[in-house]
Design a protein around this motif. Structure first.
Motif, PDB file in Angstrom:
ATOM      1  N   SER A   4       0.836  -1.199   0.000  1.00  0.00           N
ATOM      2  CA  SER A   4       0.000   0.000   0.000  1.00  0.00           C
ATOM      3  C   SER A   4       0.872   1.250   0.000  1.00  0.00           C
ATOM      4  N   PHE A   5       1.989   1.184   0.729  1.00  0.00           N
ATOM      5  CA  PHE A   5       2.866   2.355   0.794  1.00  0.00           C
ATOM      6  C   PHE A   5       3.492   2.638  -0.575  1.00  0.00           C
ATOM      7  N   CYS A   6       3.993   1.573  -1.211  1.00  0.00           N
ATOM      8  CA  CYS A   6       4.645   1.758  -2.522  1.00  0.00           C
ATOM      9  C   CYS A   6       3.651   2.288  -3.550  1.00  0.00           C
ATOM     10  N   LEU A   7       2.468   1.748  -3.503  1.00  0.00           N
ATOM     11  CA  LEU A   7       1.445   2.153  -4.471  1.00  0.00           C
ATOM     12  C   LEU A   7       1.074   3.631  -4.280  1.00  0.00           C
ATOM     13  N   ALA A   8       0.855   4.001  -3.009  1.00  0.00           N
ATOM     14  CA  ALA A   8       0.466   5.386  -2.714  1.00  0.00           C
ATOM     15  C   ALA A   8       1.597   6.340  -3.066  1.00  0.00           C
ATOM     16  N   LEU A   9       2.823   5.908  -2.806  1.00  0.00           N
ATOM     17  CA  LEU A   9       3.971   6.774  -3.086  1.00  0.00           C
ATOM     18  C   LEU A   9       4.164   6.947  -4.588  1.00  0.00           C
ATOM     19  N   GLU A  10       3.959   5.858  -5.301  1.00  0.00           N
ATOM     20  CA  GLU A  10       4.138   5.926  -6.759  1.00  0.00           C
ATOM     21  C   GLU A  10       3.116   6.886  -7.367  1.00  0.00           C
ATOM     22  N   LYS A  11       1.910   6.873  -6.805  1.00  0.00           N
ATOM     23  CA  LYS A  11       0.893   7.807  -7.319  1.00  0.00           C
ATOM     24  C   LYS A  11       1.324   9.243  -7.086  1.00  0.00           C
ATOM     25  N   ARG A  12       2.177   9.454  -6.090  1.00  0.00           N
ATOM     26  CA  ARG A  12       2.675  10.802  -5.815  1.00  0.00           C
ATOM     27  C   ARG A  12       4.000  11.081  -6.527  1.00  0.00           C
ATOM     28  N   GLY A  13       4.430  10.125  -7.340  1.00  0.00           N
ATOM     29  CA  GLY A  13       5.599  10.384  -8.192  1.00  0.00           C
ATOM     30  C   GLY A  13       6.927   9.916  -7.641  1.00  0.00           C
ATOM     31  N   VAL A  14       6.919   9.015  -6.658  1.00  0.00           N
ATOM     32  CA  VAL A  14       8.203   8.514  -6.124  1.00  0.00           C
ATOM     33  C   VAL A  14       8.170   6.984  -6.087  1.00  0.00           C
ATOM     34  N   ILE A  15       9.225   6.359  -6.572  1.00  0.00           N
ATOM     35  CA  ILE A  15       9.297   4.889  -6.520  1.00  0.00           C
ATOM     36  C   ILE A  15      10.335   4.462  -5.487  1.00  0.00           C
ATOM     37  N   VAL A  16       9.923   3.564  -4.605  1.00  0.00           N
ATOM     38  CA  VAL A  16      10.873   2.935  -3.676  1.00  0.00           C
ATOM     39  C   VAL A  16      10.724   1.418  -3.829  1.00  0.00           C
ATOM     40  N   SER A  17      11.567   0.657  -3.141  1.00  0.00           N
ATOM     41  CA  SER A  17      11.514  -0.802  -3.326  1.00  0.00           C
ATOM     42  C   SER A  17      10.741  -1.480  -2.199  1.00  0.00           C
ATOM     43  N   ASN A  18       9.777  -2.264  -2.608  1.00  0.00           N
ATOM     44  CA  ASN A  18       8.889  -2.999  -1.722  1.00  0.00           C
ATOM     45  C   ASN A  18       9.653  -4.134  -1.010  1.00  0.00           C
ATOM     46  N   ALA A  19       9.383  -4.331   0.286  1.00  0.00           N
ATOM     47  CA  ALA A  19      10.055  -5.402   1.051  1.00  0.00           C
ATOM     48  C   ALA A  19       9.892  -6.770   0.386  1.00  0.00           C
ATOM     49  N   THR A  20       8.780  -6.948  -0.329  1.00  0.00           N
ATOM     50  CA  THR A  20       8.509  -8.231  -0.986  1.00  0.00           C
ATOM     51  C   THR A  20       9.665  -8.665  -1.892  1.00  0.00           C
ATOM     52  N   TYR A  21      10.284  -7.700  -2.567  1.00  0.00           N
ATOM     53  CA  TYR A  21      11.338  -8.049  -3.525  1.00  0.00           C
ATOM     54  C   TYR A  21      12.529  -8.736  -2.875  1.00  0.00           C
ATOM     55  N   PHE A  22      12.695  -8.501  -1.576  1.00  0.00           N
ATOM     56  CA  PHE A  22      13.911  -8.978  -0.911  1.00  0.00           C
ATOM     57  C   PHE A  22      13.669 -10.207  -0.043  1.00  0.00           C
ATOM     58  N   ASN A  23      12.408 -10.575   0.069  1.00  0.00           N
ATOM     59  CA  ASN A  23      12.018 -11.613   1.008  1.00  0.00           C
ATOM     60  C   ASN A  23      12.421 -12.987   0.458  1.00  0.00           C
ATOM     61  N   ALA A  24      13.470 -13.580   1.056  1.00  0.00           N
ATOM     62  CA  ALA A  24      14.057 -14.796   0.478  1.00  0.00           C
ATOM     63  C   ALA A  24      13.035 -15.912   0.321  1.00  0.00           C
ATOM     64  N   LEU A  25      12.080 -15.985   1.247  1.00  0.00           N
ATOM     65  CA  LEU A  25      11.122 -17.083   1.182  1.00  0.00           C
ATOM     66  C   LEU A  25       9.860 -16.702   0.434  1.00  0.00           C
ATOM     67  N   GLN A  26       9.776 -15.411   0.038  1.00  0.00           N
ATOM     68  CA  GLN A  26       8.604 -14.933  -0.695  1.00  0.00           C
ATOM     69  C   GLN A  26       7.312 -15.200   0.058  1.00  0.00           C
ATOM     70  N   THR A  27       7.407 -15.155   1.407  1.00  0.00           N
ATOM     71  CA  THR A  27       6.196 -15.282   2.210  1.00  0.00           C
ATOM     72  C   THR A  27       5.734 -13.873   2.577  1.00  0.00           C
ATOM     73  N   ASP A  28       4.872 -13.758   3.591  1.00  0.00           N
ATOM     74  CA  ASP A  28       4.381 -12.428   3.982  1.00  0.00           C
ATOM     75  C   ASP A  28       5.545 -11.517   4.344  1.00  0.00           C
ATOM     76  N   PRO A  29       5.731 -10.431   3.628  1.00  0.00           N
ATOM     77  CA  PRO A  29       6.873  -9.578   3.952  1.00  0.00           C
ATOM     78  C   PRO A  29       6.568  -8.671   5.141  1.00  0.00           C
ATOM     79  N   CYS A  30       7.633  -8.180   5.804  1.00  0.00           N
ATOM     80  CA  CYS A  30       7.408  -7.194   6.858  1.00  0.00           C
ATOM     81  C   CYS A  30       7.036  -5.874   6.188  1.00  0.00           C
ATOM     82  N   ALA A  31       6.499  -4.950   6.977  1.00  0.00           N
ATOM     83  CA  ALA A  31       6.096  -3.661   6.394  1.00  0.00           C
ATOM     84  C   ALA A  31       7.295  -2.722   6.389  1.00  0.00           C
TER      85      ALA A  31
END
Ligand SMILES: Cc1ncc(COP(=O)(O)O)c(C=O)c1O
Length: 471
Positions: A406-433
């Motif tokens: 939700s944070f990445c999506l809202a930020l992107e709508k405001r013109g800034v891209i950051v990297s979502n924790a999901t991308y780094f989650n080795a097990l690809q399970t529920d990522p931390c916020a």
């Protein structure tokens, strides 16, 4: 209304659970995109899987074809989907790296890629290229020359020694960037099905490699110094670990730096369980006082670094220092994958090393990183994040009102891209916020300040406003 999707229905099964009328969902095409993204991240959809046609999807979900087309176009721009005329749409080859790929050429301010400031190396590059152009028989640099010239190999040795790498008993191999070096090491030292230990949040390139090469990642828990000895020991006792990949300095994404004591403890476990240690030291230059973790062991340790973070990401040269007995195997993998690193690229790296200019650029980059961290520290007062005084990036913990999505999506709508924790989650399970923010990506300090003000504005939104973004 919950869409009922028979899981057996080829091409549509990933839609299971997609609720087109969920109250909190943002615009429908984005909600559908997020669902697709999650299916890819969780492995329901895999690289190369065929996706339904626009018409089939619109019929199935009973939504407009235009909405589906908009979703596919967006997914294509994000690098998640590839389309071939006449054949249809497919999940892209390296979806987990999509963020890095798509962020290039994007209109937003991009804080999602960790890279050095290109302008710092500009004049050095121009000078070296001009000198190279004047070299007699320059076409020699377009010849086959496996593993570089003697001069390139001398430069590699000088560079590694300047980075405090212990080269005793080691041979040097040259790759085309650290990602390539990681692939070469995984391929030459492990087999399909083998288990590789990594930090629980790790560099996404490793996740992509493991998934493509059929290796199983084992996530090692972390604290503020990176992977913990307790968790590593437990993993060794419960899983047949063969290799451990460690980023001991300015870990990507958490910025954790291992103390000497932690490096020693980790290496003791590596030795006890006879693991192959891969020391991915691409950020090591940011803490020059700490010796590389591979220096702490005489057994199977493999050091790698590249110029991507210290000089230029486009200077596609990486060095591996490996025990002599493995060199032939490693070189064979390099030949197999790329035949040889491009000699022109190597010549450029070699010249920058011998002229001491790679070292100067590296030093200037680390000064710039410190300045950027000071800027961030002023703007992010009161918010929880992890960083070191010279890290290129920071790891921002999000307030409870946000998920990473939700944070990445809202930020992107405001013109800034950051990297979502999901991308780094080795097990690809529920990522931390959390999100990773690269401070070095913007070309100017002003651009960074502008973008961080937007980040802070979103973080400060009241709960009820922010809840619009929760997923
Ligand atoms: C920890 C780590 N290792 C390897 C790489 C790949 O670097 P290169 O651009 O040299 O392939 C990255 C890039 O972000 C990284 O963060």
């Amino acid at each position: 209304m919950q869409i009922k999707t028979p899981l057996s229905e080829g091409g549509l099964s990933w839609l299971a659970g997609f609720n087109k009328r969920a109250k909190v969902q943002p615009i429908l095409y984005l909600a559908l995109f997020e669902h697709l993204k999650k299916a890819i991240e969780q492995g329901t959809l895999r690289a190369g899987d065929k996706l339904p046609t626009h018409r089939a999807l619109s019929r199935h979900l009973q939504i407009a074809v235009a909405t589906v087309s908009k979703m596919y176009r967006y997914a294509y721009e994000q690098g998640l989907v590839q389309s071939t005329v006449g054949k249809g749409s497919f999940v892209a080859s390296f979806p987990v790296m999509a963020q890095a790929i798509r962020a290039q050429g994007h209109q937003c301010i991009n804080l999602s890629i960790i890279k050095p400031q290109l302008s710092i190396g500009e004049s050095y590059l121009a000078k070296q290229l001009a000198q190279l152009a004047a070299v007699p028989q320059i076409s020699d640099l377009m010849d086959y020359n496996a593993q570089g010239s003697l001069t390139d190999r001398r430069a590699a040795k000088d560079w590694l020694l300047s980075q405090r790498v212990d080269l005793s008993g080691k041979g040097i191999s040259i790759c085309s960037g650290a990602q390539h070096a990681l692939m070469v090491l995984i391929n030459s030292l492990t087999d399909e099905g083998d288990c590789i230990g990594v930090e629980s949040y790790c560099y996404p390139g490793i996740i992509s490699l493991a998934s493509q090469l059929g290796r199983k990642l084992v996530a090692i828990d972390m604290d503020d110094q990176g992977m913990t000895p307790q968790s590593l020991e437990q993993a060794c006792n419960t899983q047949p670990l063969k290799m451990l990949i460690v980023v001991a300095s300015h870990q990507n994404p958490t910025t954790a730096v291992m103390s000497v004591a932690r490096r020693t403890e980790i290496v003791h476990i590596v030795e006890r369980y006879k693991l192959k240690l891969v020391d991915d030291d691409v950020y090591g230059f940011l803490s020059p006082e700490l010796p590389p973790i591979s220096n702490f062991t005489a057994s199977d340790s493999f050091y790698l670094t590249s110029f991507s973070k210290s000089v230029f990401p486009g200077l596609r040269v990486a060095y591996i220092a490996a025990p002599e007995q493995y060199k032939a195997r490693i070189d064979a993998q390099i030949r197999l994958s790329i035949w040889m690193p491009a000699p022109l690229m190597l010549a450029l790296a070699t010249r920058l090393v011998f002229a001491q200019e790679a070292a100067e650029i590296q030093h200037l980059q680390s000064e710039q990183a410190s300045r950027r961290q000071r800027i961030a520290a002023k703007l992010l007062v009161g918010f929880e994040y992890l960083a070191q005084p010279t890290s290129y990036h920071l790891w921002l913990k999000l307030p409870a009102k946000f998920s990473s999505d939700s944070f990445c999506l809202a930020l992107e709508k405001r013109g800034v891209i950051v990297s979502n924790a999901t991308y780094f989650n080795a097990l690809q399970t529920d990522p931390c916020a959390a999100v990773r923010i690269s401070l070095m990506a913007p070309a100017t300090d002003d651009e960074l300040i502008f973008a961080l003000h937007i980040v802070v504005g979103l973080l400060r939104e009241k709960g009820d406003e922010a809840s619009r973004y929760s997923t």
